[in-house]
Design a protein around this motif. Structure first.
Motif, PDB file in Angstrom:
ATOM      1  N   ALA A  95       0.850  -1.196  -0.078  1.00 32.74           N
ATOM      2  CA  ALA A  95      -0.243  -0.013  -0.096  1.00 32.74           C
ATOM      3  C   ALA A  95       0.819   1.344   0.087  1.00 32.74           C
ATOM      4  O   ALA A  95       0.824   1.946  -0.946  1.00 32.74           O
ATOM      5  N   LYS A  96       1.492   1.365   1.200  1.00 32.66           N
ATOM      6  CA  LYS A  96       2.402   2.766   1.073  1.00 32.66           C
ATOM      7  C   LYS A  96       3.826   2.436   0.536  1.00 32.66           C
ATOM      8  O   LYS A  96       4.544   3.043   0.178  1.00 32.66           O
ATOM      9  N   ILE A  97       4.488   1.136   0.693  1.00 34.60           N
ATOM     10  CA  ILE A  97       5.671   0.869   0.099  1.00 34.60           C
ATOM     11  C   ILE A  97       5.505  -0.309  -1.131  1.00 34.60           C
ATOM     12  O   ILE A  97       4.901  -1.425  -0.886  1.00 34.60           O
ATOM     13  N   GLY A  98       5.748  -0.061  -2.136  1.00 33.93           N
ATOM     14  CA  GLY A  98       5.509  -0.918  -3.304  1.00 33.93           C
ATOM     15  C   GLY A  98       7.025  -1.610  -3.703  1.00 33.93           C
ATOM     16  O   GLY A  98       8.056  -1.120  -3.446  1.00 33.93           O
ATOM     17  N   MET A  99       6.618  -2.808  -4.220  1.00 38.34           N
ATOM     18  CA  MET A  99       8.216  -3.515  -4.685  1.00 38.34           C
ATOM     19  C   MET A  99       8.227  -3.995  -5.990  1.00 38.34           C
ATOM     20  O   MET A  99       7.093  -4.574  -6.326  1.00 38.34           O
ATOM     21  N   ILE A 100       9.245  -4.123  -6.785  1.00 38.95           N
ATOM     22  CA  ILE A 100       9.396  -4.827  -7.878  1.00 38.95           C
ATOM     23  C   ILE A 100      10.536  -5.603  -8.035  1.00 38.95           C
ATOM     24  O   ILE A 100      11.583  -5.105  -7.604  1.00 38.95           O
ATOM     25  N   PHE A 101      10.441  -6.645  -8.742  1.00 44.66           N
ATOM     26  CA  PHE A 101      11.554  -7.591  -8.338  1.00 44.66           C
ATOM     27  C   PHE A 101      12.353  -7.991  -9.780  1.00 44.66           C
ATOM     28  O   PHE A 101      11.864  -7.506 -10.783  1.00 44.66           O
ATOM     29  N   GLN A 102      13.414  -8.647  -9.634  1.00 46.04           N
ATOM     30  CA  GLN A 102      14.298  -8.755 -11.074  1.00 46.04           C
ATOM     31  C   GLN A 102      13.522  -9.497 -11.998  1.00 46.04           C
ATOM     32  O   GLN A 102      13.772  -9.251 -13.164  1.00 46.04           O
ATOM     33  N   GLU A 103      12.617 -10.640 -11.692  1.00 45.86           N
ATOM     34  CA  GLU A 103      12.306 -11.574 -12.522  1.00 45.86           C
ATOM     35  C   GLU A 103      10.711 -11.671 -12.907  1.00 45.86           C
ATOM     36  O   GLU A 103      10.246 -12.143 -12.148  1.00 45.86           O
ATOM     37  N   PRO A 104      10.522 -10.869 -13.944  1.00 48.54           N
ATOM     38  CA  PRO A 104       9.120 -10.553 -14.216  1.00 48.54           C
ATOM     39  C   PRO A 104       8.459 -11.900 -14.485  1.00 48.54           C
ATOM     40  O   PRO A 104       7.086 -12.225 -14.500  1.00 48.54           O
ATOM     41  N   MET A 105       9.184 -13.250 -14.918  1.00 45.35           N
ATOM     42  CA  MET A 105       8.773 -14.094 -15.532  1.00 45.35           C
ATOM     43  C   MET A 105       8.115 -14.791 -13.968  1.00 45.35           C
ATOM     44  O   MET A 105       7.257 -15.547 -14.151  1.00 45.35           O
ATOM     45  N   THR A 106       9.025 -14.908 -13.024  1.00 43.06           N
ATOM     46  CA  THR A 106       8.785 -15.870 -11.878  1.00 43.06           C
ATOM     47  C   THR A 106       7.760 -15.139 -10.785  1.00 43.06           C
ATOM     48  O   THR A 106       7.256 -15.715 -10.086  1.00 43.06           O
ATOM     49  N   SER A 107       7.743 -13.678 -10.866  1.00 35.98           N
ATOM     50  CA  SER A 107       7.057 -13.196  -9.799  1.00 35.98           C
ATOM     51  C   SER A 107       5.533 -12.954 -10.059  1.00 35.98           C
ATOM     52  O   SER A 107       4.581 -12.491  -9.228  1.00 35.98           O
ATOM     53  N   LEU A 108       5.089 -13.349 -11.210  1.00 39.44           N
ATOM     54  CA  LEU A 108       3.546 -13.582 -11.594  1.00 39.44           C
ATOM     55  C   LEU A 108       2.985 -14.731 -11.490  1.00 39.44           C
ATOM     56  O   LEU A 108       3.763 -15.587 -12.029  1.00 39.44           O
ATOM     57  N   ASN A 109       1.657 -14.905 -11.092  1.00 39.68           N
ATOM     58  CA  ASN A 109       1.039 -16.265 -10.891  1.00 39.68           C
ATOM     59  C   ASN A 109       0.747 -16.616 -12.411  1.00 39.68           C
ATOM     60  O   ASN A 109      -0.041 -15.784 -12.991  1.00 39.68           O
ATOM     61  N   PRO A 110       1.232 -17.858 -12.829  1.00 39.65           N
ATOM     62  CA  PRO A 110       0.758 -18.076 -14.280  1.00 39.65           C
ATOM     63  C   PRO A 110      -0.643 -18.403 -14.616  1.00 39.65           C
ATOM     64  O   PRO A 110      -1.055 -18.570 -15.835  1.00 39.65           O
ATOM     65  N   VAL A 111      -1.519 -18.621 -13.411  1.00 40.20           N
ATOM     66  CA  VAL A 111      -2.887 -19.117 -13.630  1.00 40.20           C
ATOM     67  C   VAL A 111      -3.817 -18.065 -13.364  1.00 40.20           C
ATOM     68  O   VAL A 111      -5.149 -18.516 -13.347  1.00 40.20           O
ATOM     69  N   LEU A 112      -3.523 -17.058 -13.099  1.00 39.64           N
ATOM     70  CA  LEU A 112      -4.397 -15.944 -13.023  1.00 39.64           C
ATOM     71  C   LEU A 112      -4.049 -14.603 -14.081  1.00 39.64           C
ATOM     72  O   LEU A 112      -2.971 -14.423 -14.454  1.00 39.64           O
ATOM     73  N   THR A 113      -5.060 -14.072 -14.466  1.00 41.34           N
ATOM     74  CA  THR A 113      -4.991 -12.866 -15.283  1.00 41.34           C
ATOM     75  C   THR A 113      -4.270 -11.946 -14.835  1.00 41.34           C
ATOM     76  O   THR A 113      -4.369 -11.569 -13.578  1.00 41.34           O
ATOM     77  N   VAL A 114      -3.517 -11.051 -15.532  1.00 44.41           N
ATOM     78  CA  VAL A 114      -2.727  -9.716 -14.968  1.00 44.41           C
ATOM     79  C   VAL A 114      -3.760  -9.115 -14.303  1.00 44.41           C
ATOM     80  O   VAL A 114      -3.284  -8.379 -13.387  1.00 44.41           O
TER      81      VAL A 114
END
Lengths: 275, 282
Positions: free
Chosen positions: B88-107
């Motif tokens: 909410a107040k602190i957001g974070m982005i990681f290195q690997e966009p491939m592994t940080s997203l859940n493959p079975v849910l829509t973006v």
């Protein structure tokens, strides 16, 4: 840049040449993969590598540069075209002649963690080529391996260790020793420094340059990092979607890129606009 | 431009070896509207520093010190209170966009999760907000129904950015967000992050090992070496007039697009003596 000066680069004989290489992959596509599509990984690719020099192959992911590396070394069949090493068409050689030829053509891989067999000792990994090609007696092979390990900055005792005992930079040194122990003429380096920290990267680039001078090696240097290419290569080809869009001397292309795609790549190098 | 996060005496040690400092005595302060880059080699402690802020360190590690975010020491908060801040107040982005997203849910669903959890958005209000976020990061709004495998690496990282800014955080932590991307895509993502930072007046903590990226995006620079901050300053100070021997050595081994740099590898033995000399002199 390698130590071939501009004059001798002009006159150097061509050691490896590729003419009109084509390679198409069929990929299943669509949801569930019921349909298929054709991907042109290499689309009429021709290049020539001059003896003692470094030719960089530059492009983004999916541009076909790694496919090109594998096709040049006959590790991958291609659809049509020819690869000439010292004027001989590699595809026309029979299996045993090709195998004998392979000691002249070696490869250094990108991922020093995945490319070394974890169950083999470093000495076995580096010496395997000597064993396969039957070069020298057992004790001569052992000596060669030890000398090579020392040459790449490791110690002779490291021959008895396993790959997991080494850091990323040291493993890349093992990969280089493995490729060079056969005294090849052409070495294809597929992103050899992209998994490494900058200071380790600098060490490995310097090592590659030194070894090139000592052993008169010719390098095909595959890379997506245009800053590294500027430092190591004499000539370069720029690949985009399986085609070569521009080729020439590194200095010329960096100073005056002719194609829009090359300009786009060069302007995307981080740190350029602020400098 | 107000100070939003202040870190003092941050130490990170393994639980089973409290004398081994992975991060030692780190002090950092971040202000709204500014990008601070942490630069260092692998193992320098830059990611651990970021994870400490988020309270996301592995259970085998222990951190001590004060991390004051918007006037509140967040190291004292329990998990539940921390969850209200994270995302909410602190957001974070990681290195690997491939592994940080859940493959079975829509973006779209994945971007919406944080909005529902933190802001209670639902139904058409949620849908509108998700679509607006996608457009802000340069993706067509009808891609909300796509699955991660239908997007390219750059698009996935844009989705990650949309997720991290969904609740308009005051601080965005980006851990090597462009390292896995092609250069042309990297340039686009850096530009996008810079625009968002300015528009939303966020503080951004950007972790990278690439001095080229630092030159493009940083206002301030922190250099870390073996768990310690060895130099801090504005981008201009650190890049053009580095003071610490390690910063100098690190800059000297970076290849540049002009081919001028000598690519001098770092002599760690010399550096160690240099550091000791410096300490003795101090």
């Amino acid at each position: 840049m390698s130590l071939v000066n501009a004059q001798s680069l002009e006159n150097a004989p061509v050691i490896l040449q590729a003419n009109h290489l084509f390679k198409t992959y069929t990929q299943s596509s669509g949801r569930f993969g019921f349909s298929s599509s054709q991907i042109k990984a290499l689309d009429d690719v021709s290049l020539s590598l001059k003896a003692g020099s470094t030719l960089a192959v530059v492009g983004e992911s999916g541009s076909g540069k790694s496919t090109l590396a594998r096709c040049l070394l006959q590790l991958h069949p291609f659809d049509s075209g020819e690869v000439l090493f010292e004027g001989k068409d590699l595809a026309k050689l029979d299996t045993s002649a090709l195998r004998a030829m392979r000691k002249n053509l070696q490869m250094v891989f990108q991922d020093p963690f995945a490319s070394l067999n974890p169950r083999m000792r470093v000495g076995e990994i580096v010496g395997e080529g000597l064993l396969i090609h039957g070069l020298g007696s057992v004790s001569e092979q052992k000596n060669k391996v030890q000398q090579m390990l020392e040459r790449v900055g490791l110690s002779a005792d490291d021959a008895l260790k396993y790959p997991h005992q080494f850091s990323g930079g040291q493993r890349q040194r093992i990969g280089i020793a493995r490729a060079l122990v056969l005294q090849p003429k052409v070495v294809v380096c597929d992103e050899p420094v992209s998994a490494l920290d900058v200071s380790v990267q600098a060490q490995i680039l310097l090592l590659l340059k030194e070894l090139q001078r000592e052993m008169q090696l010719s390098y095909i240097f595959i890379s997506h990092d245009l800053r590294v290419v500027r430092h190591i290569a004499d000539e370069m080809v720029v690949m985009h979607k399986g085609k070569i869009v521009e080729q020439g001397k590194v200095v010329d292309i960096y100073n005056e890129p002719k194609q829009a795609y090359t300009r786009q790549l060069l302007s995307a190098i981080p740190g350029r606009k602020a400098a | 431009m107000s100070e939003i996060l202040t870190i003092n005496n941050l130490n990170v040690t393994p639980q089973n070896d409290l004398n081994r400092f992975l991060v030692k005595n780190a002090a950092i302060s971040l202000s709204s509207g500014k990008t601070t880059c942490i630069v260092g080699e692998s193992g320098s402690g830059k990611s651990l520093t970021a994870l400490s802020i988020m309270g996301l360190l592995s259970k085998q590690l222990q951190s001590t010190g004060r991390i004051v975010f918007q006037g509140q020491d967040i190291t004292q908060l329990d998990n539940k209170a921390l969850q209200k801040i994270r995302g909410a107040k602190i957001g974070m982005i990681f290195q690997e966009p491939m592994t940080s997203l859940n493959p079975v849910l829509t973006v779209g669903y994945q971007i919406g999760e944080a909005l529902t959890a933190h802001m209670g958005l639902k139904g058409s209000g949620l849908k509108l907000r998700v679509e607006s976020l996608l457009q802000q990061v340069g993706i067509a709004k009808d891609r909300a129904d796509s699955y991660p495998d239908e997007l390219s690496g750059g698009q996935r990282q844009r989705v990650m950015i949309a997720m991290s800014i969904a609740c308009e955080p005051a601080l965005l932590i980006a851990d090597e967000p462009t390292t896995a991307l092609d250069v042309t895509v990297q340039a686009q993502i850096l530009q996008l992050l810079d625009e968002l930072k300015t528009r939303m007046n966020m503080a951004m903590l950007f972790i990278t090992h690439d001095f080229g990226v630092v030159a493009d995006i940083a206002d301030d620079v922190i250099v870390m070496f073996r768990g310690e901050i060895v130099e801090t300053g504005t981008k201009k100070q650190v890049l053009e007039n580095p003071q610490h021997p390690y910063t100098k050595a690190l800059l000297a081994c970076v290849p540049d697009a002009e081919g001028k740099n000598q690519l001098k590898p770092i002599d760690y033995a010399w550096l160690k003596d240099g550091l000791n000399d410096k300490r003795a002199a101090a």
